[in-house]
Design a protein around this motif. Structure first.
Motif, PDB file in Angstrom:
ATOM      1  N   VAL A 138     -15.745 -21.790  52.948  1.00 14.85           N
ATOM      2  CA  VAL A 138     -16.371 -21.051  54.038  1.00 14.85           C
ATOM      3  C   VAL A 138     -16.442 -19.603  53.595  1.00 14.85           C
ATOM      4  CG1 VAL A 138     -16.259 -20.444  56.476  1.00 14.85           C
ATOM      5  CG2 VAL A 138     -15.395 -22.654  55.702  1.00 14.85           C
ATOM      6  N   ALA A 139     -17.615 -19.226  53.136  1.00  7.56           N
ATOM      7  CA  ALA A 139     -17.738 -17.948  52.456  1.00  7.56           C
ATOM      8  C   ALA A 139     -18.904 -17.164  53.006  1.00  7.56           C
ATOM      9  CB  ALA A 139     -17.930 -18.176  50.962  1.00  7.56           C
ATOM     10  N   PRO A 140     -18.704 -16.510  54.133  1.00  3.82           N
ATOM     11  CA  PRO A 140     -19.830 -15.859  54.804  1.00  3.82           C
ATOM     12  C   PRO A 140     -20.180 -14.494  54.222  1.00  3.82           C
ATOM     13  CG  PRO A 140     -17.844 -15.710  56.140  1.00  3.82           C
ATOM     14  CD  PRO A 140     -17.462 -16.395  54.881  1.00  3.82           C
ATOM     15  N   HIS A 141     -19.673 -14.175  53.047  1.00  2.00           N
ATOM     16  CA  HIS A 141     -19.899 -12.850  52.485  1.00  2.00           C
ATOM     17  C   HIS A 141     -20.887 -12.874  51.331  1.00  2.00           C
ATOM     18  CE1 HIS A 141     -16.386 -12.194  54.826  1.00  2.00           C
ATOM     19  NE2 HIS A 141     -16.261 -10.949  54.469  1.00  2.00           N
ATOM     20  N   GLU A 142     -21.647 -11.810  51.236  1.00  2.00           N
ATOM     21  CA  GLU A 142     -22.548 -11.658  50.092  1.00  2.00           C
ATOM     22  C   GLU A 142     -21.746 -11.668  48.801  1.00  2.00           C
ATOM     23  OE1 GLU A 142     -25.769 -11.461  50.608  1.00  2.00           O
ATOM     24  OE2 GLU A 142     -26.145 -10.470  52.532  1.00  2.00           O
ATOM     25  N   SER A 143     -20.604 -11.013  48.850  1.00 10.51           N
ATOM     26  CA  SER A 143     -19.825 -10.840  47.623  1.00 10.51           C
ATOM     27  C   SER A 143     -19.229 -12.140  47.114  1.00 10.51           C
ATOM     28  CB  SER A 143     -18.709  -9.829  47.856  1.00 10.51           C
ATOM     29  OG  SER A 143     -17.912 -10.246  48.947  1.00 10.51           O
ATOM     30  N   ALA A 144     -19.339 -13.190  47.919  1.00 12.01           N
ATOM     31  CA  ALA A 144     -18.798 -14.471  47.473  1.00 12.01           C
ATOM     32  C   ALA A 144     -19.744 -15.160  46.501  1.00 12.01           C
ATOM     33  CB  ALA A 144     -18.542 -15.368  48.670  1.00 12.01           C
ATOM     34  N   ALA A 145     -20.995 -14.742  46.542  1.00  9.53           N
ATOM     35  CA  ALA A 145     -22.023 -15.458  45.784  1.00  9.53           C
ATOM     36  C   ALA A 145     -21.628 -15.647  44.323  1.00  9.53           C
ATOM     37  CB  ALA A 145     -23.346 -14.705  45.876  1.00  9.53           C
ATOM     38  N   ASP A 146     -21.137 -14.590  43.730  1.00 11.82           N
ATOM     39  CA  ASP A 146     -20.753 -14.666  42.329  1.00 11.82           C
ATOM     40  C   ASP A 146     -19.749 -15.787  42.098  1.00 11.82           C
ATOM     41  OD1 ASP A 146     -20.632 -13.959  39.685  1.00 11.82           O
ATOM     42  OD2 ASP A 146     -18.954 -12.570  40.007  1.00 11.82           O
ATOM     43  N   GLY A 147     -18.728 -15.811  42.948  1.00  5.55           N
ATOM     44  CA  GLY A 147     -17.706 -16.845  42.820  1.00  5.55           C
ATOM     45  C   GLY A 147     -18.292 -18.234  43.010  1.00  5.55           C
ATOM     46  N   LEU A 148     -19.253 -18.359  43.894  1.00  7.18           N
ATOM     47  CA  LEU A 148     -19.810 -19.673  44.200  1.00  7.18           C
ATOM     48  C   LEU A 148     -20.696 -20.186  43.071  1.00  7.18           C
ATOM     49  CD1 LEU A 148     -20.632 -19.119  47.956  1.00  7.18           C
ATOM     50  CD2 LEU A 148     -18.614 -20.153  46.919  1.00  7.18           C
ATOM     51  N   HIS A 149     -21.193 -19.254  42.287  1.00  5.47           N
ATOM     52  CA  HIS A 149     -22.013 -19.668  41.150  1.00  5.47           C
ATOM     53  C   HIS A 149     -21.150 -20.149  39.989  1.00  5.47           C
ATOM     54  CE1 HIS A 149     -26.201 -18.999  42.045  1.00  5.47           C
ATOM     55  NE2 HIS A 149     -25.851 -17.964  42.791  1.00  5.47           N
ATOM     56  N   HIS A 150     -19.870 -19.867  40.083  1.00  6.95           N
ATOM     57  CA  HIS A 150     -19.001 -20.213  38.964  1.00  6.95           C
ATOM     58  C   HIS A 150     -17.902 -21.176  39.359  1.00  6.95           C
ATOM     59  CE1 HIS A 150     -20.830 -17.322  36.219  1.00  6.95           C
ATOM     60  NE2 HIS A 150     -20.986 -16.568  37.300  1.00  6.95           N
ATOM     61  N   LEU A 151     -18.224 -22.056  40.252  1.00  6.08           N
ATOM     62  CA  LEU A 151     -17.244 -23.072  40.630  1.00  6.08           C
ATOM     63  C   LEU A 151     -17.113 -24.077  39.492  1.00  6.08           C
ATOM     64  CD1 LEU A 151     -18.287 -23.711  44.320  1.00  6.08           C
ATOM     65  CD2 LEU A 151     -16.254 -22.539  43.485  1.00  6.08           C
ATOM     66  N   PRO A 152     -15.922 -24.654  39.348  1.00  2.00           N
ATOM     67  CA  PRO A 152     -15.754 -25.664  38.298  1.00  2.00           C
ATOM     68  C   PRO A 152     -16.715 -26.811  38.525  1.00  2.00           C
ATOM     69  CG  PRO A 152     -13.843 -25.579  39.766  1.00  2.00           C
ATOM     70  CD  PRO A 152     -14.686 -24.402  40.076  1.00  2.00           C
ATOM     71  N   PRO A 153     -17.466 -27.195  37.519  1.00  2.00           N
ATOM     72  CA  PRO A 153     -18.531 -28.187  37.709  1.00  2.00           C
ATOM     73  C   PRO A 153     -18.009 -29.588  38.020  1.00  2.00           C
ATOM     74  CG  PRO A 153     -18.295 -27.599  35.390  1.00  2.00           C
ATOM     75  CD  PRO A 153     -17.378 -26.711  36.141  1.00  2.00           C
ATOM     76  N   ASP A 154     -16.772 -29.850  37.657  1.00  2.00           N
ATOM     77  CA  ASP A 154     -16.269 -31.212  37.834  1.00  2.00           C
ATOM     78  C   ASP A 154     -15.595 -31.431  39.175  1.00  2.00           C
ATOM     79  OD1 ASP A 154     -14.426 -29.360  36.929  1.00  2.00           O
ATOM     80  OD2 ASP A 154     -13.046 -30.918  36.296  1.00  2.00           O
ATOM     81  N   LEU A 155     -15.623 -30.421  40.035  1.00  2.00           N
ATOM     82  CA  LEU A 155     -14.972 -30.557  41.338  1.00  2.00           C
ATOM     83  C   LEU A 155     -16.024 -30.571  42.439  1.00  2.00           C
ATOM     84  CD1 LEU A 155     -12.241 -30.504  42.937  1.00  2.00           C
ATOM     85  CD2 LEU A 155     -12.572 -28.041  43.093  1.00  2.00           C
TER      86      LEU A 155
END
Lengths: 346, 346
Positions: A138-155
């Motif tokens: 649950v990431a309602p922030h613009e600044s989360a975008a970076d983190g969301l683009h780099h989630l572990p692909p296998d999860l």
DNA sequence: GATGCAAAAGGGAGCGCTCCCACGGAAAAC
DNA sequence: GTTTTCCGTGGGAGCGCTCCCTTTTGCATC
């Protein structure tokens, strides 16, 4: 020279019943017990009944760690959320938990105080370490975008309330549509234009609502006042409200959430401006108190619980390897109460 | 005729790195890797460094299930809570999660919609099934007592907000003390007596607040009006407020929570009774909006977050086998704002 | 240089479960 | 009656880790 016969050692620990015990009691093999628990249809009814009896009599509870060691599944999913004390995240979490419960999933929660690549990665890692089967962020922030683009692909992962198209599915309420409805509603009451009190800068919902509001005014060729900025709190609404109350031109205010609207109502009243006769106010969220403010607050209801449920469904699709819907929106709903009224001429 | 040489089978699953891989890379045994992870001081610094490097290079993450299978610990604790959408439970949960995080515990949550022996047992079992190391039960209902008396004895447990002395430690806010403060405050402003709008019947906090309120009136020899009963919602506060507004004798109201107080404020205003000139109102909780209602609401602040932290501490004591403090109270605090004022001679 | 001894590292069992495979017996096909 | 089929069941390996116990190593001591 063996000493283990003592029988006293470890007598402290009663040793939980294991599958083997159940098997012995039911006169079958451990394998059959396992089958009864996982694929009951593959066991003859009478055998099944015998095993089930033994399970009950012994109070057997399968060892979760052992099962999960071999299956590679934990039956738990993680939720990474920003401050679950807030009404929105709390309700979303509730929806997730509710949906998860009906599917026999457990929900493990990690709160984060800041949303950036590092904090998201950290939270997700904590959850992975416990081998959750998937995560909802649950990431309602613009600044989360970076983190969301780099989630572990296998999860398997799903994001709630993110803006752009991400490599993971997103469940969200159509904030812009809600803002559009609120703004149109005010215009339809005869107001020349609508002032906006927005949420804090980094919040996606805040900027999306600004965009919705602006688009309507722009399409209708109305004057577009500079939006004021609050921080979701009633306090910030109060402060903004005081400022707006000073300007006699202001007859319609769209506050980006109900708490700020609450503060606006108070400021207007203290300044002697009547709601809705002098000024109309619309909020956003439809918190449970909204109908009982004075006056009852017109607002845009967003069904957070439904968002939570949706997020869970999307995650389940991911976990089960089904093709996941990339992005799904839930429509908010305008709720007209008494804080909005026709513009009084003059 | 063996076919497993094909090399294609299962090529889909990349097989996560395990301890053995790290050991091989670092040129040590698996045992040593395990030591580095659990008791680093027992490994020579250079070996340790080599192992740590290998861990990093391979991106190794120990398998949680395997570890927990052998240690019997999961590093997770369960929270059974009634509706975490409500401000109190949500904040308590937040406090628990916060404390747990600093101690490297993860929090798994199960919501229950009813609190009785059966539902509590069910929720606790779901959590046990996931082998949590302990549970915290947020059970603010009288009807939960039965369930709390029959918790499994081998599972460390702590209860939040229960009434009587239980076989498990309890963390709670001293509700009666809060009610006493609220009532005394109103009397000290010159009101003859104080009307009370209580919470729903089954809630412990509701009845404890009634008791506190009643004890003050009784000690001071004041008239004790029948308390009205709400359901915590602003709506119920509004309805009760309408009733109270009709009675000109009513000059001081103690509402059992802020949401109901919100409704009361609206009802009074609609009936033309001014707050605080005609009627004083006190709430309970100090929700974030309280200072921005109109007028700003006097209330009793209970620090839910602190309760959550306390509950976690008590649970940790239980898990580590230390003697646990049986019952611990947190003092609430009266916050005087503008909804209370001296009685105007009528 | 031989000896002793603590510290460091390894071997191997086993935690409780599931899953692959094999096997026995009853039903179905010949 | 015999063979084939198939359903229901069991044997045994192995998931990845920790922990007991043993072996090896490094180093001070005689």
């Amino acid at each position: 020279m063996t000493q283990q016969v003592s029988g006293q050692t470890f007598s402290e620990r009663p040793r939980a019943t294991v599958m083997e015990d159940v098997a012995a009691r039911a006169g079958v093999s451990a394998m059959t017990v396992s089958r009864v628990l996982n694929t009951p249809e593959k066991v003859r009814p009478d055998t099944r009944a015998r095993v089930l009896d033994a399970v009950r009599e012994l109070g057997y509870r399968p060892n979760f760690a052992a099962r999960s060691l071999v299956t590679g599944r934990s039956g738990a999913l993680g939720v990474v959320s920003f401050d679950t004390t807030l009404y929105g995240p709390a309700s979303t979490l509730h929806g997730i938990e509710q949906a998860a419960r009906t599917h026999d999933y457990l929900v493990t929660i990690v709160n984060v105080t800041t949303l950036n690549r590092r904090s998201i990665a950290e939270a997700v890692n904590r959850l992975r370490f416990q081998s959750v089967d998937g995560v909802i962020i649950v990431a309602p922030h613009e600044s989360a975008a970076d983190g969301l683009h780099h989630l572990p692909p296998d999860l398997p992962a799903v994001v709630v309330g993110a803006r752009e198209s991400l490599p993971v599915p997103v469940a969200a309420v159509d904030q812009a549509a809600g803002a559009v409805r609120a703004t149109r509603h005010l215009l339809s009451l005869g107001h020349d234009t609508v002032w906006h009190l927005s949420g804090p800068e980094d919040w996606i919902d805040a900027s999306t609502r600004v965009e919705g509001w602006r688009s309507v005014l722009s399409a209708e060729g109305r004057q577009i006042p500079d939006p004021l900025r609050g921080d979701w709190s009633a306090r910030s609404g109060f402060e903004a409200g005081r400022q707006l109350a000073r300007d006699p031109e202001v007859t319609a205010i769209f506050a980006a959430n109900d708490h700020m609207a609450t503060g606006v109502l108070r400021a207007l009243r203290e300044a002697g401006r009547r709601v809705p006769q002098d000024v109309s106010v619309v909020g956003f969220d439809d918190v449970p108190e909204a109908p009982y403010l004075w006056p009852p607050l017109s607002t845009v209801r967003q069904n957070f619980t439904e968002v939570g449920r949706l997020a869970f469904r999307l995650l389940l699709e991911r976990i089960d390897g089904r093709t996941a819907t990339p992005h799904r929106m839930i429509e908010p709903e305008l709720v007209v109460r008494e804080s909005t009224g026709a513009r009084q001429s003059g």
